[in-house]
Design a protein around this motif. Structure first.
Motif, mmCIF file in Angstrom:
data_model
loop_
_atom_site.group_PDB
_atom_site.id
_atom_site.type_symbol
_atom_site.label_atom_id
_atom_site.label_comp_id
_atom_site.label_asym_id
_atom_site.label_seq_id
_atom_site.Cartn_x
_atom_site.Cartn_y
_atom_site.Cartn_z
ATOM 1 N N UNK A 83 0.809 -1.219 0.000
ATOM 2 C CA UNK A 83 0.000 0.000 0.000
ATOM 3 C C UNK A 83 0.842 1.269 0.000
ATOM 4 N N UNK A 84 2.109 1.176 0.360
ATOM 5 C CA UNK A 84 2.945 2.372 0.410
ATOM 6 C C UNK A 84 3.658 2.560 -0.920
ATOM 7 N N UNK A 85 4.013 3.820 -1.193
ATOM 8 C CA UNK A 85 4.771 4.106 -2.403
ATOM 9 C C UNK A 85 5.929 5.011 -2.009
ATOM 10 N N UNK A 86 7.161 4.603 -2.039
ATOM 11 C CA UNK A 86 7.630 3.305 -2.512
ATOM 12 C C UNK A 86 7.305 2.195 -1.504
ATOM 13 N N UNK A 87 7.320 0.984 -1.995
ATOM 14 C CA UNK A 87 6.978 -0.166 -1.158
ATOM 15 C C UNK A 87 8.013 -0.327 -0.038
ATOM 16 N N UNK A 88 7.516 -0.564 1.165
ATOM 17 C CA UNK A 88 8.387 -0.766 2.316
ATOM 18 C C UNK A 88 8.480 -2.258 2.620
ATOM 19 N N UNK A 89 9.710 -2.710 2.836
ATOM 20 C CA UNK A 89 9.939 -4.125 3.113
ATOM 21 C C UNK A 89 10.533 -4.291 4.501
ATOM 22 N N UNK A 90 9.947 -5.198 5.260
ATOM 23 C CA UNK A 90 10.496 -5.599 6.550
ATOM 24 C C UNK A 90 11.189 -6.934 6.350
ATOM 25 N N UNK A 91 12.404 -7.035 6.857
ATOM 26 C CA UNK A 91 13.167 -8.276 6.726
ATOM 27 C C UNK A 91 13.355 -8.876 8.114
ATOM 28 N N UNK A 92 12.988 -10.130 8.239
ATOM 29 C CA UNK A 92 13.150 -10.863 9.492
ATOM 30 C C UNK A 92 14.253 -11.898 9.285
ATOM 31 N N UNK A 93 15.358 -11.722 9.999
ATOM 32 C CA UNK A 93 16.479 -12.664 9.879
ATOM 33 C C UNK A 93 17.198 -12.774 11.218
#
Length: 160
Positions: A83-93
């Motif tokens: 839904x956001x522009x730019x797309x936000x990514x959460x990384x789980x590591x």
């Protein structure tokens, strides 16, 4: 001439040393076997705790985003807010643990899968997601766990 000999013969000393060596080897192997088992148990507990933390974070994401994409690659799980522009990514590591999605909604594979939690299904329930997540040590992939989880939204709660 009367001889009174005190002491041990060479045979008695050798038999005693061999018996002590045998007992020592057994005790040593039992000790290291217990130590290795303890290390594996500690590792599995750590993987379970880290996977539970990951699942808690994924549930929070599921309950707060309108539409997102979930996938796993390179020992990490990525959630992208569409839904956001730019797309936000959460990384789980994790530095020592490799996370991998084995199934999404009982379909084998690691994604990507677009999820719209607010969409109602035919039966009127919200779009819940079932996941099968595998966690393994990066330096010892044979030591792994698999957990099933269910991402859901509470009925009647307003998530808009």
């Amino acid at each position: 001439m009367k001889r009174t000999e005190n002491g041990f013969t060479l045979i008695e000393v050798l038999v005693t040393l061999s018996i002590l060596s045998f007992v020592g080897i057994i005790a040593w192997s039992v000790f290291f076997q217990g130590y290795n088992f303890s290390q594996k148990a500690i590792s599995k507990n750590t993987m379970i705790q880290e996977t539970n933390l990951l699942i808690t974070n994924l549930k929070k994401v599921h309950q707060t985003l309108i539409v997102y994409e979930i996938k796993s690659e390179n020992c990490e799980i990525k959630v992208t807010n569409l839904k956001t522009n730019p797309k936000q990514t959460q990384i789980f590591n994790h530095p020592a643990i490799c996370f991998k999605i084995l199934e999404i909604n009982a379909v084998p594979g690691s994604g990507p899968k677009t999820v719209k939690p607010n969409n109602k299904l035919n039966d009127g329930s919200l779009n819940d997601v079932s996941l099968k997540i595998n966690a393994s040590e990066k330096n010892n992939p044979q030591n792994s766990i698999t957990q099933d989880t269910f991402l859901y939204r509470m009925k009647g709660a307003d998530y808009q």
